[in-house]
Design an enzyme around this catalytic site. Sequence first.
Site, PDB file in Angstrom:
ATOM      1  N   HIS A 163       0.839  -1.206   0.000  1.00 16.66           N
ATOM      2  CA  HIS A 163       0.000   0.000   0.000  1.00 16.66           C
ATOM      3  C   HIS A 163       0.875   1.257   0.000  1.00 16.66           C
ATOM      4  CE1 HIS A 163      -2.963  -2.902   1.216  1.00 16.66           C
ATOM      5  NE2 HIS A 163      -2.426  -3.074   2.407  1.00 16.66           N
ATOM      6  N   HIS A 214       5.322   6.567   6.847  1.00 18.65           N
ATOM      7  CA  HIS A 214       5.079   6.156   5.470  1.00 18.65           C
ATOM      8  C   HIS A 214       4.579   7.360   4.686  1.00 18.65           C
ATOM      9  CE1 HIS A 214       1.208   5.877   7.496  1.00 18.65           C
ATOM     10  NE2 HIS A 214       0.743   6.314   6.345  1.00 18.65           N
ATOM     11  N   HIS A 274       2.140   8.955   1.166  1.00 16.24           N
ATOM     12  CA  HIS A 274       1.077   8.815   0.168  1.00 16.24           C
ATOM     13  C   HIS A 274       1.434   9.789  -0.954  1.00 16.24           C
ATOM     14  CE1 HIS A 274      -1.651   6.782   3.122  1.00 16.24           C
ATOM     15  NE2 HIS A 274      -0.954   7.508   3.964  1.00 16.24           N
ATOM     16  N   GLU A 297      -3.251  13.453   1.168  1.00 16.83           N
ATOM     17  CA  GLU A 297      -4.557  12.968   1.650  1.00 16.83           C
ATOM     18  C   GLU A 297      -5.362  14.152   2.201  1.00 16.83           C
ATOM     19  OE1 GLU A 297      -3.781   9.221   4.019  1.00 16.83           O
ATOM     20  OE2 GLU A 297      -4.553   8.508   2.115  1.00 16.83           O
ATOM     21  N   HIS A 338       3.274  10.555   6.836  1.00 13.03           N
ATOM     22  CA  HIS A 338       2.582  10.277   8.091  1.00 13.03           C
ATOM     23  C   HIS A 338       3.517   9.607   9.089  1.00 13.03           C
ATOM     24  CE1 HIS A 338      -1.527  10.235   5.847  1.00 13.03           C
ATOM     25  NE2 HIS A 338      -1.130  11.458   6.201  1.00 13.03           N
ATOM     26  N   THR A 395      -6.417   6.338   7.543  1.00 11.38           N
ATOM     27  CA  THR A 395      -6.910   6.671   6.196  1.00 11.38           C
ATOM     28  C   THR A 395      -6.881   5.447   5.276  1.00 11.38           C
ATOM     29  OG1 THR A 395      -4.733   7.241   5.323  1.00 11.38           O
ATOM     30  CG2 THR A 395      -5.991   9.013   6.395  1.00 11.38           C
TER      31      THR A 395
END
Length: 262
Positions: A65, A95, A97, A107, A120, A200
Site C-alpha cells: 500500500h 510512510h 502517500h 490525503e 505520516h 486513512t
Amino acid sequence: MKGNQWGYGKEDGPSIWHKNFPVAEGDRQSPIDIIPKEAPRDPNLGPIVLNYDQCTSLNITNNGHSVVVEFDDTDDRSVIQGGPLGNPYRLKQFHFHWGGKGCHGSEHTVEGMSYASELHLVHWNAVKYKSFGQAAEAPDGLAVLGIFLDTGDDHRWLHMITDALYMVKFKASVTDFKGFNPKCLLPSSLHYWTYLGSLTTPPLHESVIWIVLKEPIIVSEKQLGKFRTLLFSGEEEDQRMRMENNFRPPQPLKGREVRSSN
Ligand SMILES: NS(=O)(=O)c1ccc(C(=O)N[C@@H](c2ccccc2)c2cnnn2CC(=O)NCCCS)cc1
Ligand SMILES: [Zn+2]
C-alpha cells in the site's frame, strides 16, 4: 473485493472500502479538507514536542500500500507529546502517500488544494494501551503527524529514503534501514492544525488524533518520481502495477472542529 484485500484501484479503492469496512462512513473519518479560516486558534494548544534523538529505525518495507519505515517501539525512546496530546505517544512507523506523474497525492487538502505528497509519522499511546493493535482501536490510541510535501529543489536528506527504494520494489519486500532519524524530514515551523479522525486506510479505525503541520517540506520531482518506481504487486505476480495515487480523498467533516496552534 475479496476478503480484507483492499487497494486504490477501481475495483478495490476508497469508494468500495465501506463494503468490508462500514466505519468508512463513520463520523470521524480521515483525511479531511482543512479550511484555515474555520480552524480557530486555541490558546490552550501548546507546542508539539518531538523527542526523536534516541529513535531506532529498524527496516524499510513495501507493504503493498505504501513504503513504511518501522521503528523499535519497545520503550519510550522516541515520542511525540504536547499540543492536543494528554501524554507521550510512541513512534512506530512512518510512510508516505503520493500521486501519479503531474498529479498531486496528499490525503489532507487545504481549501481544496492538494500537495504532491503527504508523510505520516504514526505514534501510539503506550501509557494507556498495551500494544499498537489495542491502541489502534481506542479513540485516543494513535497520534499521526502529517507533513505535506511540495515540489521544488531536492530535499537534502530524502535521498536516504529514495536511494533505498530499489531494495523494496515489490510488495512484501523489506530491508534493513538503521540509523535514520525522521527529525531531518521536519519543516522549520511546527505550527499545526489538529482534529479527531481515523486511519486513512482499512481498517479505518476512528482512533487517530491528527496533527497536520501547516508548513510543507520541499522535495524535487526527481525524488518523488522514485516513489513511483515502487510496485503494488509482488515479485511473483505477472501484472506489474506501479505504486502511485495511494491516497484516500477527503471525507465529510460531520460537525467536527479543527483547531489551530498559535
Ligand atoms: N495513513 S494512516 O497514517 O492513517 C495509517 C497509519 C497506520 C496504519 C496501520 O498501522 N495499519 C495496520 C494496522 C495494524 C493493526 C491495527 C490497525 C491497523 C494495518 C492493517 N493492515 N495493514 N496494515 C499495515 C498498514 O496499513 N501500515 C501502514 C501503512 C499505511 S498505507 C494504517 C494507516
Ligand atoms: Zn498514511
